[in-house]
Design an enzyme around this catalytic site. Structure first.
Site, PDB file in Angstrom:
ATOM      1  N   ASN A  14       0.928  -1.509   0.087  1.00 52.95           N
ATOM      2  CA  ASN A  14      -0.161  -0.134   0.343  1.00 52.95           C
ATOM      3  C   ASN A  14       0.892   1.256  -0.089  1.00 52.95           C
ATOM      4  O   ASN A  14       1.624   1.696   1.159  1.00 52.95           O
ATOM      5  CB  ASN A  14      -0.927  -0.125   1.122  1.00 52.95           C
ATOM      6  CG  ASN A  14      -1.930   1.158   1.573  1.00 52.95           C
ATOM      7  OD1 ASN A  14      -1.603   1.949   0.575  1.00 52.95           O
ATOM      8  ND2 ASN A  14      -2.988   1.270   2.325  1.00 52.95           N
ATOM      9  N   SER A  16       0.475   4.282   0.121  1.00 52.52           N
ATOM     10  CA  SER A  16      -0.036   4.888   1.465  1.00 52.52           C
ATOM     11  C   SER A  16       0.511   5.062   3.004  1.00 52.52           C
ATOM     12  O   SER A  16       0.358   5.844   3.011  1.00 52.52           O
ATOM     13  CB  SER A  16      -1.444   5.430   1.210  1.00 52.52           C
ATOM     14  OG  SER A  16      -1.784   5.073   1.474  1.00 52.52           O
ATOM     15  N   CYS A  17       1.008   3.390   2.921  1.00 53.39           N
ATOM     16  CA  CYS A  17       0.973   3.443   4.316  1.00 53.39           C
ATOM     17  C   CYS A  17       2.716   3.609   4.399  1.00 53.39           C
ATOM     18  O   CYS A  17       4.041   3.106   3.429  1.00 53.39           O
ATOM     19  CB  CYS A  17       1.307   2.086   4.348  1.00 53.39           C
ATOM     20  SG  CYS A  17       1.785   1.217   5.965  1.00 53.39           S
ATOM     21  N   SER A  18       3.203   3.717   5.524  1.00 52.26           N
ATOM     22  CA  SER A  18       4.985   4.289   5.721  1.00 52.26           C
ATOM     23  C   SER A  18       5.753   3.125   5.935  1.00 52.26           C
ATOM     24  O   SER A  18       6.833   2.790   5.357  1.00 52.26           O
ATOM     25  CB  SER A  18       5.029   5.469   6.691  1.00 52.26           C
ATOM     26  OG  SER A  18       4.361   4.675   7.946  1.00 52.26           O
TER      27      SER A  18
END
Length: 123
Positions: A14, A16-18
């Site tokens: 994903n 947008s997941c750090s």
């Protein structure tokens, strides 16, 4: 270099997941050929999720993100009798799947949420 799919690392990613971005970056920096699966755009089927759970050695509720599962209306008992329903629900709502999940060329898989796990797979 072309890598056979059985020898490749794969990350259910994903962007947008750090933690997902960090895992992908670390795998690449370690020199691993990585197949990136944007699992929100290309959700796993129930069969793929079942296989991934087998590789992880986990139950579906153990890879569910609590908040996202709640937001998706997944309100199932965490018991073996509800396993199939959990798998179907997670396949229908991939945002509720923990991230990142990384598969290894030896057939294993890990949920890479902490530095220790990431260090273990990147050497």
């Amino acid at each position: 270099m072309t890598t056979d799919a059985t020898e490749a690392w794969e990350i259910w990613h994903n962007p947008s997941c750090s933690k997902s971005r960090a895992a992908l970056s670390a795998l690449r920096a370690a020199g691993h050929d990585v197949v990136v699966r944007a699992y929100l755009d290309h959700p796993p089927t129930a069969e793929e999720l079942t296989e991934m759970l087998r590789r992880l050695g986990l139950e579906p509720w153990e890879v569910a993100r609590s908040r996202e599962a709640h937001e998706a209306g997944i309100d199932l008992p965490r018991e073996v009798g509800a396993r199939a329903a959990w798998i179907e629900a997670l396949a229908a709502h991939p945002r509720a799947i923990q991230r990142p999940i990384v598969t290894t060329p030896d057939g294993g898989a890990l949920v890479v949420r902490d530095t220790e796990t990431l260090d273990r797979i990147t050497g």
